[in-house]
Design a protein around this motif. Sequence first.
Motif, PDB file in Angstrom:
ATOM      1  N   GLY A 123       3.297   7.462  -3.939  1.00 25.03           N
ATOM      2  CA  GLY A 123       4.499   6.738  -4.375  1.00 25.03           C
ATOM      3  C   GLY A 123       5.392   6.280  -3.243  1.00 25.03           C
ATOM      4  O   GLY A 123       6.448   5.721  -3.475  1.00 25.03           O
ATOM      5  N   LYS A 124       4.993   6.520  -1.979  1.00 29.86           N
ATOM      6  CA  LYS A 124       5.811   6.120  -0.837  1.00 29.86           C
ATOM      7  C   LYS A 124       5.031   5.123   0.018  1.00 29.86           C
ATOM      8  O   LYS A 124       3.800   5.154   0.086  1.00 29.86           O
ATOM      9  N   LEU A 125       5.777   4.193   0.710  1.00 31.13           N
ATOM     10  CA  LEU A 125       5.134   3.232   1.591  1.00 31.13           C
ATOM     11  C   LEU A 125       4.309   3.958   2.646  1.00 31.13           C
ATOM     12  O   LEU A 125       4.733   4.966   3.198  1.00 31.13           O
ATOM     13  N   LEU A 126       3.136   3.456   2.898  1.00 32.42           N
ATOM     14  CA  LEU A 126       2.190   4.115   3.796  1.00 32.42           C
ATOM     15  C   LEU A 126       2.537   3.825   5.250  1.00 32.42           C
ATOM     16  O   LEU A 126       2.808   2.689   5.627  1.00 32.42           O
ATOM     17  N   THR A 167       0.852  -1.200   0.000  1.00 31.28           N
ATOM     18  CA  THR A 167       0.000   0.000   0.000  1.00 31.28           C
ATOM     19  C   THR A 167       0.888   1.250   0.000  1.00 31.28           C
ATOM     20  O   THR A 167       1.792   1.363   0.832  1.00 31.28           O
ATOM     21  N   LEU A 168       0.620   2.189  -0.918  1.00 27.60           N
ATOM     22  CA  LEU A 168       1.444   3.388  -1.093  1.00 27.60           C
ATOM     23  C   LEU A 168       0.572   4.632  -0.996  1.00 27.60           C
ATOM     24  O   LEU A 168      -0.636   4.589  -1.249  1.00 27.60           O
ATOM     25  N   LYS A 169       1.245   5.737  -0.635  1.00 27.28           N
ATOM     26  CA  LYS A 169       0.628   7.066  -0.676  1.00 27.28           C
ATOM     27  C   LYS A 169       1.598   8.018  -1.361  1.00 27.28           C
ATOM     28  O   LYS A 169       2.698   8.223  -0.872  1.00 27.28           O
TER      29      LYS A 169
END
Length: 500
Positions: free
Chosen positions: A469-472, A465-467
Motif C-alpha cells: 500500500g506504499k509507494l515503492l 507501483t506499490l508495496k
Amino acid sequence: MMSGNRPIYKLSRLNESIAKKIGEIDQSFWIKVEISNFSIRNGHVHLEIIEKDDKQIIAKQQANIWSQNYLVLKKRLGDDVFDEIIKRGSSVVIEINIQFHSIYGLSLNVIDIDENHSLGELERLRRLALQRLASAELIDKQKSLKLPLVFERIAIISSPKAAGYEDFMEQLRNNDFGYQFTIKLFDSEVQGSNATKSIIKQIHTIQTLDEKYDAICIIRGGGSKTDLLAFDNFDIGEAIALCTLPVITGIGHERDESIADIVANRKEKTPTAAAQFIITRNFNFEQNLMLSFDSISNNLKNRIQYEQKQIELAESRVLPKFDKYLYKHHHRIEKLDYEIRGTIKSKVDDEHSQLKQLNQSIKDTSKGQVRRENQRLSYQKDVLKRNFDNTISNQHMLLERSKIRYQDVNFLLKRKINNFEHLSDNISSLFKSNIKSALHQLDIIALKVDSNNPENIINKGYTMTLKEGKLLKKEDLKEGEKIQTIGKGFKIESLVNKID
C-alpha cells in the motif's frame, strides 16, 4: 544439450535433481545450534542458526518455523518459555527436516524444540546472573535498607489483571485493625518477553517522583517456574538491588525462589502474605507503643504514690512543730495586730482630711478654668470661619479653570476620533485587498496540487507501483516479495524475481 564433449544442463533441471535427491531423505534430524537472529513475518518465524568453535562461526543456515507449527509450539511450551527459548543468543536443540525449492533453494523446517535442554540452559544463565550479582556485591544491598516502623505510603508494581493483585488490595483495605494506607498502582506487564523491561522502568519511575513512598511491592499471582522468567534474570536483580526504596516481593510461588526474591529487602510467598506482613508490622508497632504507654503510665502512678507518701510523711513531721510555734507566739501576734489596727485608723483619718481640702481647691480652680476655655474656643471659632470662607473662594476659582480645560480637551478628543476613523477605513481597505490576493494564490496552489494527484496521473496513461500500500522505493525491494502495479482501470500483483 551438448557443447563440444561436455553436457550442459538447465538450472531448473539441476534444481529438480537436487530436490529429488533431498526428497529421498525421509527423516528428520535433531541438531544443537545457536540462534544468531530471528524475525516473525506473516505468522512465520525465520531463524538464522549458527555453530561456533572457539567463538568462530563454522556453520550458518536459515531455518523456518511455519505458522501452523509455530502456533502448536507456543501452545505446548507456553508464550513465556517459547519467547525465552527463541531469542538472539539462545542455545537450542531443535528437530528439523530438509526441503529444497527450485526457486527459493534449500531450507530447514523446524518441527519440534527440546525444551528440557533449553530450560537447563536457562538454569545455567540463572546461576551466571547470581554470580554476577554476587561479584558486584548486590545480593544483600537491599537488605541494608531499613524498613519503616509503620507503613503508610506503598507503591505497587503489578498488572491490575494479575491473579494476586486483588487479594493484596483486599487484605490491605479490609484489615481487622482499621489501618489506612495510601496505595498507588504502577501498571506493568508481569509475564512475557517485555515484562522485565516494564518492571524495571516502573522501579526507576517511582524513585524519580516527588511523592515519596515507604516501600515498593512487586506483586504477581502464582504460576509455574517458566511463567516467572521475568523475575529470574540479572537485569531485574540489579534494578531491585540498586533501588533506594525497600522492595518487598510477593510473586506467588512457594517452592522456587527467583532472583528478584533473593535480592529483595523482604520476600513473601504470595501477594496475600506480603499484605499480611505490612499489616503485622503496623500492628507490632502499635502493640509496642501501647506497651510503652502502659509502662510509662504505671511508672508515673508509682511515682505519684511515692511522692504522696513523702508529702504525708512531711506533714506528720511539720504540722506539730507549726502548732507549737503558733501557740508560743500567739500573744506577740495579738499585740502586733492591735498596733497595726491603730496605725491604720490614724492614717485613714489623715488621708480623709487631705481629700476634703483637695476637693474644695479643685472646685475653686474649675470655675476660672471653664471661663478661660470658653474664651479660647470662641476665638478659634472665628479663625476657623475665616479659613473656611477663604478655602471656598479658592475652590470656586479652581472649578472655573477646570471647566475651561475640559472644553479644550474635549475639542482635542474629537479631532483624535476623526483621525482614528479615517485610519480604520484605510486599514480595512488594505486588509480586504490582502485577503483577495491570498485567495488568488490559494486557487493557484490548488490547481498545482490537483495536477499532481495520483489518480489524474494514472488517468493520463501512467502506472504506479506499490508495496504493502506504499509507494515503492528501490531500497525496500527484495526478491520473492509481492508488489502491486496500478494503472487506469487495472491492478496487477507481481512477484519480484530479479533486481538489477
